[in-house]
Design a protein around this motif. Sequence first.
Motif, PDB file in Angstrom:
ATOM      1  N   SER A  38      59.398 -79.695  11.374  1.00  0.00           N
ATOM      2  CA  SER A  38      58.776 -80.539  12.402  1.00  0.00           C
ATOM      3  C   SER A  38      59.436 -81.904  12.523  1.00  0.00           C
ATOM      4  N   GLY A  39      60.701 -81.995  12.137  1.00  0.00           N
ATOM      5  CA  GLY A  39      61.385 -83.275  12.250  1.00  0.00           C
ATOM      6  C   GLY A  39      61.568 -83.946  10.904  1.00  0.00           C
ATOM      7  N   THR A  40      62.403 -84.959  10.893  1.00  0.00           N
ATOM      8  CA  THR A  40      62.830 -85.599   9.647  1.00  0.00           C
ATOM      9  C   THR A  40      61.685 -86.081   8.771  1.00  0.00           C
ATOM     10  N   GLY A  41      60.752 -86.832   9.337  1.00  0.00           N
ATOM     11  CA  GLY A  41      59.675 -87.409   8.534  1.00  0.00           C
ATOM     12  C   GLY A  41      58.825 -86.359   7.852  1.00  0.00           C
ATOM     13  N   ASP A  42      58.389 -85.371   8.614  1.00  0.00           N
ATOM     14  CA  ASP A  42      57.539 -84.323   8.058  1.00  0.00           C
ATOM     15  C   ASP A  42      58.311 -83.446   7.074  1.00  0.00           C
ATOM     16  N   ASN A  43      59.571 -83.156   7.387  1.00  0.00           N
ATOM     17  CA  ASN A  43      60.382 -82.332   6.485  1.00  0.00           C
ATOM     18  C   ASN A  43      60.594 -83.012   5.143  1.00  0.00           C
ATOM     19  N   ILE A  44      60.834 -84.321   5.160  1.00  0.00           N
ATOM     20  CA  ILE A  44      60.983 -85.068   3.911  1.00  0.00           C
ATOM     21  C   ILE A  44      59.705 -84.966   3.086  1.00  0.00           C
ATOM     22  N   SER A  45      58.568 -85.126   3.751  1.00  0.00           N
ATOM     23  CA  SER A  45      57.285 -85.060   3.044  1.00  0.00           C
ATOM     24  C   SER A  45      57.077 -83.703   2.393  1.00  0.00           C
ATOM     25  N   LYS A  46      57.468 -82.631   3.082  1.00  0.00           N
ATOM     26  CA  LYS A  46      57.275 -81.278   2.534  1.00  0.00           C
ATOM     27  C   LYS A  46      58.200 -81.020   1.337  1.00  0.00           C
ATOM     28  N   ILE A  47      59.409 -81.544   1.375  1.00  0.00           N
ATOM     29  CA  ILE A  47      60.304 -81.404   0.221  1.00  0.00           C
ATOM     30  C   ILE A  47      59.721 -82.161  -0.970  1.00  0.00           C
ATOM     31  N   GLU A  48      59.246 -83.368  -0.723  1.00  0.00           N
ATOM     32  CA  GLU A  48      58.679 -84.174  -1.816  1.00  0.00           C
ATOM     33  C   GLU A  48      57.425 -83.526  -2.387  1.00  0.00           C
ATOM     34  N   LEU A  59      70.331 -87.874   8.745  1.00  0.00           N
ATOM     35  CA  LEU A  59      70.696 -88.819   7.693  1.00  0.00           C
ATOM     36  C   LEU A  59      70.211 -90.226   8.011  1.00  0.00           C
ATOM     37  N   THR A  60      70.283 -90.627   9.273  1.00  0.00           N
ATOM     38  CA  THR A  60      69.819 -91.962   9.627  1.00  0.00           C
ATOM     39  C   THR A  60      68.330 -92.097   9.378  1.00  0.00           C
ATOM     40  N   GLY A  61      67.571 -91.062   9.737  1.00  0.00           N
ATOM     41  CA  GLY A  61      66.138 -91.083   9.463  1.00  0.00           C
ATOM     42  C   GLY A  61      65.847 -91.176   7.977  1.00  0.00           C
ATOM     43  N   LEU A  62      66.663 -90.496   7.170  1.00  0.00           N
ATOM     44  CA  LEU A  62      66.512 -90.567   5.723  1.00  0.00           C
ATOM     45  C   LEU A  62      66.828 -91.968   5.216  1.00  0.00           C
ATOM     46  N   LEU A  63      67.887 -92.556   5.751  1.00  0.00           N
ATOM     47  CA  LEU A  63      68.245 -93.921   5.350  1.00  0.00           C
ATOM     48  C   LEU A  63      67.130 -94.906   5.687  1.00  0.00           C
ATOM     49  N   LEU A  64      66.545 -94.757   6.875  1.00  0.00           N
ATOM     50  CA  LEU A  64      65.448 -95.644   7.282  1.00  0.00           C
ATOM     51  C   LEU A  64      64.243 -95.451   6.361  1.00  0.00           C
ATOM     52  N   ALA A  65      63.959 -94.194   6.013  1.00  0.00           N
ATOM     53  CA  ALA A  65      62.831 -93.924   5.119  1.00  0.00           C
ATOM     54  C   ALA A  65      63.066 -94.531   3.741  1.00  0.00           C
ATOM     55  N   ARG A  66      64.287 -94.367   3.214  1.00  0.00           N
ATOM     56  CA  ARG A  66      64.611 -94.927   1.900  1.00  0.00           C
ATOM     57  C   ARG A  66      64.564 -96.454   1.951  1.00  0.00           C
ATOM     58  N   SER A 110      57.779 -86.254  18.677  1.00  0.00           N
ATOM     59  CA  SER A 110      56.875 -86.200  17.525  1.00  0.00           C
ATOM     60  C   SER A 110      56.978 -87.509  16.754  1.00  0.00           C
ATOM     61  N   PRO A 111      55.904 -87.948  16.113  1.00  0.00           N
ATOM     62  CA  PRO A 111      55.902 -89.243  15.430  1.00  0.00           C
ATOM     63  C   PRO A 111      56.974 -89.376  14.357  1.00  0.00           C
ATOM     64  N   GLY A 112      57.313 -88.274  13.668  1.00  0.00           N
ATOM     65  CA  GLY A 112      58.282 -88.350  12.583  1.00  0.00           C
ATOM     66  C   GLY A 112      59.713 -88.101  12.995  1.00  0.00           C
ATOM     67  N   SER A 113      59.962 -87.943  14.290  1.00  0.00           N
ATOM     68  CA  SER A 113      61.312 -87.643  14.766  1.00  0.00           C
ATOM     69  C   SER A 113      62.247 -88.822  14.554  1.00  0.00           C
ATOM     70  N   VAL A 114      63.479 -88.516  14.147  1.00  0.00           N
ATOM     71  CA  VAL A 114      64.454 -89.584  13.962  1.00  0.00           C
ATOM     72  C   VAL A 114      64.816 -90.227  15.287  1.00  0.00           C
ATOM     73  N   VAL A 115      64.790 -89.467  16.383  1.00  0.00           N
ATOM     74  CA  VAL A 115      65.085 -90.040  17.695  1.00  0.00           C
ATOM     75  C   VAL A 115      64.107 -91.180  17.986  1.00  0.00           C
ATOM     76  N   ARG A 116      62.855 -90.930  17.701  1.00  0.00           N
ATOM     77  CA  ARG A 116      61.822 -91.938  17.947  1.00  0.00           C
ATOM     78  C   ARG A 116      61.930 -93.109  16.978  1.00  0.00           C
ATOM     79  N   ASN A 117      62.123 -92.801  15.697  1.00  0.00           N
ATOM     80  CA  ASN A 117      62.178 -93.863  14.695  1.00  0.00           C
ATOM     81  C   ASN A 117      63.435 -94.718  14.806  1.00  0.00           C
ATOM     82  N   LEU A 118      64.516 -94.122  15.335  1.00  0.00           N
ATOM     83  CA  LEU A 118      65.764 -94.859  15.487  1.00  0.00           C
ATOM     84  C   LEU A 118      65.847 -95.589  16.823  1.00  0.00           C
ATOM     85  N   PHE A 119      64.877 -95.333  17.705  1.00  0.00           N
ATOM     86  CA  PHE A 119      64.956 -95.900  19.051  1.00  0.00           C
ATOM     87  C   PHE A 119      65.058 -97.424  19.065  1.00  0.00           C
ATOM     88  N   PRO A 120      64.307 -98.169  18.252  1.00  0.00           N
ATOM     89  CA  PRO A 120      64.458 -99.633  18.295  1.00  0.00           C
ATOM     90  C   PRO A 120      65.899-100.094  18.043  1.00  0.00           C
TER      91      PRO A 120
END
Length: 301
Positions: A38-48, A59-66, A110-120
């Motif tokens: 379901s996108g970067t944010g949700d996928n990271i949560s499921k792995i964790e 990768l950019t979404g992961l960098l922003l999360a880290r 979706s809220p966790g999408s990297v497209v959305r989170n990287l938009f700013p």
Amino acid sequence: MTYLTSFGNFGRDAYAWVAKDKGFFREAGLDVDIKPGSGTGDNISKIEAGAAMFTPVDLTGLLLARGNGGAKSIVVVAGIQQRTMAALISLEGNGIATPKDLEGKTIADSPGSVVRNLFPTYAKLAGVDATKVTWVNGAPANLIGLLASGSVAAIGQFVVGEPTVESVAKGKQAVVLPYSDVMSDLYGNVLVTSATIAKERPDLAKRFIGALMKGLAHSIDNPDEAGRILQKNVPASAAVPAAAECTLMRAFVRPEGSGAVVGTIDTKRVARSIELLQDAGAMPAGVTPEQLISAELTPRP
């Protein structure tokens, strides 16, 4: 083991089904259950959380999360796309031809999408006033339908989503605004796992990585077959648009000058990506490529 696709079951994720259908996972001694992500944010949560063992995330979404203090147990073990495929997609007639035209428009993702989170960051570099853009939530499977129905002016997508969008919005051409136009150093999706698996089960990780990369190479070299395999395993997916996505993705998996080996990662480029995000004010200092990438597991050029 459980594997999550990056985002639903589109052609861009067909390579996992190819690896399973062609027996690449089986040859590596693996029984893989493929589920839609379901996108970067949700996928990271499921792995964790241990709900899946491997998944592609941007990768950019992961960098922003880290950078924001999250994703601390996530390890990058291979590159999927050598440059970002993040994009906004609209349709002709929606009044969007350039990034500036996004102002005053509504975009779904979706809220966790990297497209959305990287938009700013994208907006800042592209000269767009992000405060004049309205975002609404949309599930991965529903985004294209929202765009085709006219409910929103644009959606967050990957550039390879263009043929799928046009197949749904019959008679209308897609308008694609790639993030790579203003952020050329950014990688696209990378394969990740947990730090525990990378450290305690490296042989398992290497076998999985090798089989998945074999599926990735086969899918971009044989896009029509990849599309058919996806449709066979996921009947709701259409073979022709999926094949078109695999064809478009070839240039991102094996871009000119990157070499023939799929899955490699250049830590110097990752460092430049981190610097770009820091300069844009998207993440604080302190994150390094070595904190995220497993040099022992990533494919060698």
